[in-house]
Design a protein around this motif. Structure first.
Motif, PDB file in Angstrom:
ATOM      1  N   ASP A 140      40.690  37.005  50.402  1.00 61.23           N
ATOM      2  CA  ASP A 140      41.852  37.836  50.729  1.00 61.23           C
ATOM      3  C   ASP A 140      42.002  38.991  49.748  1.00 61.23           C
ATOM      4  O   ASP A 140      42.365  40.093  50.127  1.00 61.23           O
ATOM      5  CB  ASP A 140      43.117  36.980  50.739  1.00 61.23           C
ATOM      6  N   ARG A 141      41.704  38.737  48.481  1.00 64.43           N
ATOM      7  CA  ARG A 141      41.823  39.804  47.486  1.00 64.43           C
ATOM      8  C   ARG A 141      40.721  40.852  47.646  1.00 64.43           C
ATOM      9  O   ARG A 141      40.932  42.036  47.386  1.00 64.43           O
ATOM     10  CB  ARG A 141      41.745  39.211  46.077  1.00 64.43           C
ATOM     11  N   THR A 199      38.889  31.215  45.122  1.00 55.17           N
ATOM     12  CA  THR A 199      38.974  31.842  46.440  1.00 55.17           C
ATOM     13  C   THR A 199      39.272  33.311  46.221  1.00 55.17           C
ATOM     14  O   THR A 199      40.134  33.675  45.417  1.00 55.17           O
ATOM     15  CB  THR A 199      40.051  31.187  47.318  1.00 55.17           C
ATOM     16  N   ALA A 200      38.536  34.166  46.899  1.00 51.96           N
ATOM     17  CA  ALA A 200      38.679  35.595  46.639  1.00 51.96           C
ATOM     18  C   ALA A 200      38.634  36.437  47.904  1.00 51.96           C
ATOM     19  O   ALA A 200      38.735  37.658  47.835  1.00 51.96           O
ATOM     20  CB  ALA A 200      37.568  36.058  45.691  1.00 51.96           C
ATOM     21  N   TRP A 215      43.943  32.327  53.133  1.00 50.46           N
ATOM     22  CA  TRP A 215      44.721  31.645  52.114  1.00 50.46           C
ATOM     23  C   TRP A 215      44.260  32.120  50.737  1.00 50.46           C
ATOM     24  O   TRP A 215      43.062  32.236  50.472  1.00 50.46           O
ATOM     25  CB  TRP A 215      44.531  30.129  52.202  1.00 50.46           C
ATOM     26  N   ASP A 216      45.223  32.391  49.853  1.00 49.11           N
ATOM     27  CA  ASP A 216      44.883  32.941  48.542  1.00 49.11           C
ATOM     28  C   ASP A 216      45.360  32.067  47.393  1.00 49.11           C
ATOM     29  O   ASP A 216      45.065  32.349  46.232  1.00 49.11           O
ATOM     30  CB  ASP A 216      45.468  34.353  48.410  1.00 49.11           C
ATOM     31  N   ASP A 217      46.104  31.013  47.707  1.00 48.35           N
ATOM     32  CA  ASP A 217      46.657  30.146  46.657  1.00 48.35           C
ATOM     33  C   ASP A 217      46.795  28.742  47.227  1.00 48.35           C
ATOM     34  O   ASP A 217      47.361  28.560  48.315  1.00 48.35           O
ATOM     35  CB  ASP A 217      48.015  30.690  46.212  1.00 48.35           C
TER      36      ASP A 217
END
Length: 273
Positions: free
Chosen positions: A102-103, A99-100, A185-187
């Motif tokens: 948010d970054r 998932t990327a 969501w990032d994690d």
């Protein structure tokens, strides 16, 4: 002269005019009939041409969609079995997913320029992915099988989420007005329901959905890899959840999922209708 005119010239003129009139009448009548024949033949030809064109288009559409429909059937059946418990997962299994969103929302260069995603989701030229363009890497297949580097992705917004991760409202425009004001969501450890850990199953929470659907990569990657033809290779596979708006899938070299933060509803893309 008068007698000669009356006895010779007048009859000749009358005969010529009569013959011309008769011939003209018959020719005009014949052409009228011919017009009807030609019109009927032309319409019949047009009908046959339209029928043939429709038949060929139907065959082409069938050949083009046959593989996509077949792949979709395989994907949806396996996804249903996983989510509803028809297929047992190995206890504790959790295939790695990326998932990327948010970054990448603050990445230098903006949309389409996320360096982090290129690190975690490589693109091999040997995959012959239509989305790769010139942005692919030549791997030495004798040293590494790049297919083992493939990862499925997941992305879901965290703003206005309930305790189980569901979202049915938004505080826009207080939030999400700009890409860097969105929150994804990032994690997986921060997802609602993550306290269940290895006991996760079904689809009650966002964590359940992510963990269960991660096993679908065993189906998604073969569907992506089995065809190496650039013209017919699958573009990607996707799974979406209405409850929380999460998306997951396997898209090869397509890195568009990192740009979800830049999406804006409009009449042009149909989202604002």
């Amino acid at each position: 002269f008068r007698y000669i005119s009356i006895l010779i010239i007048v009859p000749l003129l009358a005969t010529t005019v009569t013959i011309s009139a008769v011939v003209t009448h018959r020719i005009s009548t014949a052409f009228a009939t011919l017009d009807d024949v030609v019109r009927a033949e032309y319409l019949e030809l047009e009908l046959r041409t339209s029928s043939s064109a429709a038949g060929l288009r139907a065959v082409h559409a069938s050949s083009v969609t046959e593989r996509a429909v077949r792949d979709l059937h395989v994907l949806s059946r396996n996804a249903g079995w996983l989510l509803f418990g028809g297929v047992r997962r190995r206890e504790g299994s959790f295939p790695e997913m990326v998932t990327a969103t948010d970054r990448c929302k603050d990445s230098p260069g903006g949309k389409g320029n996320c360096a982090y995603l290129k690190e975690v989701m490589p693109c091999d030229c040997a995959w012959r992915d239509r989305a790769a363009a010139d942005d692919c890497v030549e791997y030495d297949q004798d040293e590494v099988d790049s297919r083992y580097l493939q990862r499925a992705y997941w992305a879901g917004q965290s703003q206005d989420a309930w305790d189980d991760g569901d979202r049915n409202m938004t505080r826009f425009s207080e939030v999400d007005a700009l890409p860097n004001e969105t929150a994804f969501w990032d994690d997986v450890s921060s997802l609602p329901g993550s306290e269940r850990g290895p006991r996760a199953s079904g689809y009650e929470t966002t964590y359940d959905r992510v963990r269960v659907i991660s096993a679908l990569s065993a189906v998604q990657m073969p569907l992506y890899n089995y065809d190496a033809s650039p013209s017919t290779k699958p573009i990607g596979t996707y799974i979406g959840f209405e409850a929380d708006g999460m998306l997951s899938g396997m898209v090869g070299c397509n890195r568009g999922h990192a740009d979800y933060a830049y999406f804006r509803s409009s009449h042009g893309n149909g989202a604002a209708r």
